[in-house]
Design a protein around this motif. Sequence first.
Motif, PDB file in Angstrom:
ATOM      1  N   ASP A  76      35.593  46.273  47.834  1.00  0.00           N
ATOM      2  CA  ASP A  76      35.110  47.417  48.618  1.00  0.00           C
ATOM      3  C   ASP A  76      35.427  48.719  47.886  1.00  0.00           C
ATOM      4  O   ASP A  76      36.555  49.204  47.913  1.00  0.00           O
ATOM      5  CB  ASP A  76      35.780  47.405  49.991  1.00  0.00           C
ATOM      6  N   PRO A  77      34.423  49.314  47.223  1.00  0.00           N
ATOM      7  CA  PRO A  77      34.676  50.537  46.452  1.00  0.00           C
ATOM      8  C   PRO A  77      35.296  51.666  47.281  1.00  0.00           C
ATOM      9  O   PRO A  77      36.163  52.385  46.789  1.00  0.00           O
ATOM     10  CB  PRO A  77      33.295  50.931  45.938  1.00  0.00           C
ATOM     11  N   ASP A  78      34.886  51.830  48.535  1.00  0.00           N
ATOM     12  CA  ASP A  78      35.446  52.900  49.372  1.00  0.00           C
ATOM     13  C   ASP A  78      36.914  52.641  49.680  1.00  0.00           C
ATOM     14  O   ASP A  78      37.759  53.524  49.515  1.00  0.00           O
ATOM     15  CB  ASP A  78      34.638  53.045  50.671  1.00  0.00           C
ATOM     16  N   ALA A  79      37.239  51.450  50.123  1.00  0.00           N
ATOM     17  CA  ALA A  79      38.633  51.109  50.422  1.00  0.00           C
ATOM     18  C   ALA A  79      39.481  51.129  49.146  1.00  0.00           C
ATOM     19  O   ALA A  79      40.658  51.513  49.189  1.00  0.00           O
ATOM     20  CB  ALA A  79      38.710  49.742  51.089  1.00  0.00           C
ATOM     21  N   ALA A  80      38.896  50.724  48.030  1.00  0.00           N
ATOM     22  CA  ALA A  80      39.638  50.670  46.767  1.00  0.00           C
ATOM     23  C   ALA A  80      40.105  52.056  46.310  1.00  0.00           C
ATOM     24  O   ALA A  80      41.167  52.186  45.699  1.00  0.00           O
ATOM     25  CB  ALA A  80      38.775  50.033  45.673  1.00  0.00           C
ATOM     26  N   ARG A  81      39.344  53.110  46.640  1.00  0.00           N
ATOM     27  CA  ARG A  81      39.732  54.469  46.226  1.00  0.00           C
ATOM     28  C   ARG A  81      41.090  54.867  46.796  1.00  0.00           C
ATOM     29  O   ARG A  81      41.837  55.597  46.164  1.00  0.00           O
ATOM     30  CB  ARG A  81      38.653  55.470  46.630  1.00  0.00           C
ATOM     31  N   SER A  82      41.412  54.400  47.995  1.00  0.00           N
ATOM     32  CA  SER A  82      42.711  54.746  48.585  1.00  0.00           C
ATOM     33  C   SER A  82      43.757  53.654  48.349  1.00  0.00           C
ATOM     34  O   SER A  82      44.864  53.732  48.866  1.00  0.00           O
ATOM     35  CB  SER A  82      42.556  55.009  50.087  1.00  0.00           C
ATOM     36  N   GLY A  83      43.411  52.646  47.546  1.00  0.00           N
ATOM     37  CA  GLY A  83      44.327  51.542  47.266  1.00  0.00           C
ATOM     38  C   GLY A  83      45.241  51.835  46.084  1.00  0.00           C
ATOM     39  O   GLY A  83      45.241  52.935  45.523  1.00  0.00           O
ATOM     40  N   PRO A  84      46.025  50.851  45.687  1.00  0.00           N
ATOM     41  CA  PRO A  84      47.034  51.036  44.636  1.00  0.00           C
ATOM     42  C   PRO A  84      46.488  51.365  43.252  1.00  0.00           C
ATOM     43  O   PRO A  84      47.221  51.889  42.406  1.00  0.00           O
ATOM     44  CB  PRO A  84      47.781  49.708  44.620  1.00  0.00           C
ATOM     45  N   PHE A  85      45.211  51.097  43.001  1.00  0.00           N
ATOM     46  CA  PHE A  85      44.634  51.334  41.674  1.00  0.00           C
ATOM     47  C   PHE A  85      43.688  52.523  41.654  1.00  0.00           C
ATOM     48  O   PHE A  85      43.123  52.849  40.611  1.00  0.00           O
ATOM     49  CB  PHE A  85      43.916  50.072  41.173  1.00  0.00           C
ATOM     50  N   GLY A  86      43.483  53.163  42.795  1.00  0.00           N
ATOM     51  CA  GLY A  86      42.629  54.343  42.866  1.00  0.00           C
ATOM     52  C   GLY A  86      41.156  54.055  42.655  1.00  0.00           C
ATOM     53  O   GLY A  86      40.382  54.971  42.370  1.00  0.00           O
ATOM     54  N   GLY A  87      40.753  52.817  42.766  1.00  0.00           N
ATOM     55  CA  GLY A  87      39.355  52.453  42.602  1.00  0.00           C
ATOM     56  C   GLY A  87      39.205  50.961  42.435  1.00  0.00           C
ATOM     57  O   GLY A  87      40.185  50.207  42.388  1.00  0.00           O
ATOM     58  N   LEU A  88      37.976  50.535  42.330  1.00  0.00           N
ATOM     59  CA  LEU A  88      37.630  49.125  42.190  1.00  0.00           C
ATOM     60  C   LEU A  88      38.136  48.585  40.861  1.00  0.00           C
ATOM     61  O   LEU A  88      37.987  49.236  39.818  1.00  0.00           O
ATOM     62  CB  LEU A  88      36.104  49.004  42.266  1.00  0.00           C
ATOM     63  N   ILE A  89      38.734  47.402  40.895  1.00  0.00           N
ATOM     64  CA  ILE A  89      39.140  46.720  39.654  1.00  0.00           C
ATOM     65  C   ILE A  89      38.728  45.254  39.723  1.00  0.00           C
ATOM     66  O   ILE A  89      38.577  44.692  40.803  1.00  0.00           O
ATOM     67  CB  ILE A  89      40.665  46.815  39.385  1.00  0.00           C
ATOM     68  N   ALA A  90      38.567  44.657  38.564  1.00  0.00           N
ATOM     69  CA  ALA A  90      38.229  43.236  38.479  1.00  0.00           C
ATOM     70  C   ALA A  90      39.452  42.400  38.802  1.00  0.00           C
ATOM     71  O   ALA A  90      40.581  42.740  38.415  1.00  0.00           O
ATOM     72  CB  ALA A  90      37.721  42.898  37.079  1.00  0.00           C
ATOM     73  N   SER A  91      39.223  41.288  39.480  1.00  0.00           N
ATOM     74  CA  SER A  91      40.279  40.310  39.734  1.00  0.00           C
ATOM     75  C   SER A  91      40.776  39.751  38.407  1.00  0.00           C
ATOM     76  O   SER A  91      39.988  39.521  37.472  1.00  0.00           O
ATOM     77  CB  SER A  91      39.717  39.182  40.598  1.00  0.00           C
ATOM     78  N   GLY A  92      42.052  39.491  38.321  1.00  0.00           N
ATOM     79  CA  GLY A  92      42.597  38.848  37.123  1.00  0.00           C
ATOM     80  C   GLY A  92      41.977  37.482  36.886  1.00  0.00           C
ATOM     81  O   GLY A  92      41.757  37.077  35.741  1.00  0.00           O
TER      82      GLY A  92
END
Length: 163
Positions: free
Chosen positions: A42-58
């Motif tokens: 979720d790009p919107d939720a990811a902005r407020s997450g620990p990485f500050g944006g969308l990232i690929a899964s390991g």
Amino acid sequence: MTRRYLEDLQVGETWTSESLTIEADDVIEFGRKFDPQPFHTDPDAARSGPFGGLIASGWHLASLSMQLCVKARLFGETPIVGVGADELRWLQPVRPGDTVYVKRELVEIQSIPDRPKRGVAKARIDLINQHGEVVMRMYGLTSIPRRPVVSGCFRLLTVANGW
């Protein structure tokens, strides 16, 4: 394409894959199917997450590394079998738009006493981004066949006949 056997490999040999650009749609699709955390889906939720944006899964990155290695056919037509991975580490986040490639170095070759027809090659597999940063590292273990023993009589016939 030729075959490569355990006896053909040398510790220290390296190989670099083609590059691959990570797309946002692929990050989200993989995340939804296999790692449904907001910073993967979720790009919107990811902005407020620990990485500050969308990232690929390991796990997505590990899968892409495998894709790049298999596509390159490092061992030619020789049938190989992955037997494991050691020390899998995700070192930097990978974001949509990043371009990555694999650099592989053979670090160890082992015979298997109870399996005389196969051996194991251990390779350091680095996934590297467009800035030259290692974003993921693992050690891949691959079971590789030993060169088949050809009987003397058959060998003479094949060499004499140009086979």
